[in-house]
Every structure is written in structure tokens, then in C-alpha cells.
Scaffold this motif. Structure first.
Motif, PDB file in Angstrom:
ATOM      1  N   LYS A 134       0.830  -1.221   0.000  1.00 55.59           N
ATOM      2  CA  LYS A 134       0.000   0.000   0.000  1.00 55.59           C
ATOM      3  C   LYS A 134       0.858   1.261   0.000  1.00 55.59           C
ATOM      4  N   ALA A 135       1.967   1.172   0.797  1.00 58.57           N
ATOM      5  CA  ALA A 135       2.840   2.343   0.923  1.00 58.57           C
ATOM      6  C   ALA A 135       3.458   2.688  -0.422  1.00 58.57           C
ATOM      7  N   ILE A 136       3.842   1.625  -1.177  1.00 59.02           N
ATOM      8  CA  ILE A 136       4.461   1.862  -2.490  1.00 59.02           C
ATOM      9  C   ILE A 136       3.453   2.523  -3.443  1.00 59.02           C
ATOM     10  N   LEU A 137       2.254   1.976  -3.426  1.00 59.20           N
ATOM     11  CA  LEU A 137       1.203   2.546  -4.283  1.00 59.20           C
ATOM     12  C   LEU A 137       1.001   4.038  -3.976  1.00 59.20           C
ATOM     13  N   PHE A 138       0.978   4.323  -2.682  1.00 64.60           N
ATOM     14  CA  PHE A 138       0.778   5.702  -2.233  1.00 64.60           C
ATOM     15  C   PHE A 138       1.885   6.608  -2.764  1.00 64.60           C
ATOM     16  N   LEU A 139       3.159   6.085  -2.653  1.00 57.83           N
ATOM     17  CA  LEU A 139       4.305   6.866  -3.135  1.00 57.83           C
ATOM     18  C   LEU A 139       4.202   7.150  -4.631  1.00 57.83           C
ATOM     19  N   VAL A 140       3.826   6.089  -5.370  1.00 59.95           N
ATOM     20  CA  VAL A 140       3.698   6.241  -6.827  1.00 59.95           C
ATOM     21  C   VAL A 140       2.662   7.317  -7.151  1.00 59.95           C
ATOM     22  N   LEU A 141       1.545   7.232  -6.451  1.00 67.31           N
ATOM     23  CA  LEU A 141       0.484   8.217  -6.667  1.00 67.31           C
ATOM     24  C   LEU A 141       0.978   9.636  -6.378  1.00 67.31           C
ATOM     25  N   LEU A 142       1.706   9.741  -5.246  1.00 63.76           N
ATOM     26  CA  LEU A 142       2.203  11.054  -4.813  1.00 63.76           C
ATOM     27  C   LEU A 142       3.142  11.629  -5.856  1.00 63.76           C
TER      28      LEU A 142
END
Ligand code: HEC
Length: 202
Positions: free
Chosen positions: A2-10
């Protein structure tokens, strides 16, 4: 995960922000800035002779801010009123006289007897404001005639704001009084002036 997805989105959003920077930094002139385009080097252009400023009058402030809202509220109240909603002051009458001169006088004449210039070119005569029916008509009737037109008379709603319609109504009341004033209600000096003039005519 989830954290990686969040970073990508950011990261994606940041890229967005960078692309939008172009819109923040548009090539545009700041007020009174310089310009290479014109021979005098100024971006502010002098209006052509005879230009009329549009940012005057009742709706000058309506595009933004409190003044605009206040104006709109005032005009809505004026549109709802049943009788002249303002104190009849010299200022209101001056405004009414000016607007009357622009929009009504060509047909209704300076004194409101319906003998305006247009009628001398074949346009049907409006009735005189000094007939009993129109002297006794409620303020709102005069307001509605300006708003909606009457018979063959064209409506003026798109050219005369509600507050100005009341100013015109107040001025028509003044015209009516001017043609039907009772002499004993005039100030003493006017009464003696009138008496002197009548004496002179005899
Ligand atoms: C182009 C000419 C013209 C202009 C300008 C004009 N009027 Fe009229 N007006 C008329 C005519 C003609 C009538 C009579 C209409 C009918 O009875 O068919 C009339 C009728 C009226 C009446 C009488 C309505 C009734 O109950 O009999 C009023 C009040 C009036 N006008 C006010 C105004 C005001 C105020 C203005 C300016 C905002 C104005 N008019 C501008 C031509 C004009």
C-alpha cells in the motif's frame, strides 16, 4: 504494498503540479508593464477617443466581491417593491430626471404630456401622464410599464435597472405634481412671484 502505491500516486501528482506550473507562469503583461510589441513600449493602451468606460453604474461591482452581492440584493429588493422603496431625495429625482431624459422623453416629452419628438415623425402618441387615471395609478403600475412595456410601448427591463425604474417613477410623480400643483401649497415667495406674473399678463 500500500505504501508503495501511495508513493507512486504522490509522485504522479507532483509531476502534475510541475506541468501546471506553465499555467501559473503564463506570458502575460503585469499592470502598466513594458511591452516590445508597441512602438511606445507600454503594454497599457490608451483607449480610442470617445470611448465610454463600462465599469460605471449600478452593476459596476457585480463581477466580484461584496459590492456585487449588495448590488444584486438591492436590485432584487427594488424589483419586489410595490411603491417607491427609497426616500424621495433631490439625488433620486436628479437620477430619475436623467434616466427619463434618455429613455422616455423622446416619446413622452419633457413635461410628460405625450407630445415627444418621435410622435412628430408618425409614432403613435402616448397618453399624457396628467390624465386622472395615470395620476391615480399606483407607483407599481408605472414601474411595471417600464419593466414589461405596455401596448405598443417596448419594455425597458434590459436597459433600466430596477432601482433606476423607481427613480424614473419618482420623477414622473414630480412631473405630475408640476402640472397639477395647488397654488396655496407653494412657498410664499413663489406664490407672490406667480401673482406678479399673472398680474403682468393681464
Ligand atoms: C418609443 C416611444 C416610447 C418610449 C421611448 C417610452 N414610451 Fe411609454 N408609451 C409609449 C406609447 C405609444 C404608449 C401607449 C401604449 C399603448 O397604449 O398601446 C406608452 C404608454 C406609457 C404609459 C401609460 C401606461 C397606461 O397605463 O396607459 C406609461 C406610464 C409610460 N408609457 C411610461 C414610460 C416610461 C417611464 C418610459 C421610459 C422608461 C417610456 N414610457 C418610454 C411610447 C413610449
Amino acid at each position: 504494498m500500500k505504501a508503495i502505491l501511495f508513493l507512486v500516486l504522490l509522485l504522479g501528482l507532483c509531476a502534475c503540479e510541475r506541468a501546471m506550473q506553465n499555467m501559473y507562469d503564463q506570458p502575460k503583461y503585469k499592470t502598466m508593464g513594458k511591452s516590445e510589441l508597441f512602438a511606445d513600449g507600454a503594454s497599457a493602451r490608451t483607449p480610442p477617443a470617445g470611448s465610454v468606460p463600462q465599469s460605471t453604474g449600478a452593476f459596476a461591482g457585480t463581477s466580484s466581491g461584496r459590492l456585487g452581492e449588495e448590488n444584486l440584493r438591492r436590485e432584487a429588493e427594488a424589483a419586489d417593491a410595490q411603491a417607491i422603496p427609497y426616500p424621495v431625495t433631490q439625488q433620486l429625482l436628479a437620477r430619475g430626471r436623467e434616466r427619463y431624459g434618455i429613455y422616455c422623453m423622446p416619446c413622452h416629452s419633457p413635461v410628460g404630456d405625450g407630445d415627444g419628438w418621435i410622435t412628430r415623425r408618425g409614432f403613435p402618441h402616448p397618453p399624457s401622464y396628467h390624465i386622472d387615471r395615470l395620476r391615480q395609478a399606483p407607483d407599481r403600475h408605472l414601474f411595471d410599464v417600464i419593466t414589461n412595456g405596455y401596448g405598443i410601448m417596448y419594455p425597458y427591463a434590459d436597459r433600466v435597472d430596477p432601482s433606476d425604474r423607481w427613480a424614473i417613477v419618482a420623477y414622473i410623480r414630480t412631473l405630475q405634481l408640476s402640472q397639477n400643483a395647488v397654488v396655496s401649497t407653494l412657498p410664499a415667495d413663489m406664490q407672490s412671484q406667480l401673482a406678479a406674473r399673472r398680474g403682468g399678463q393681464r
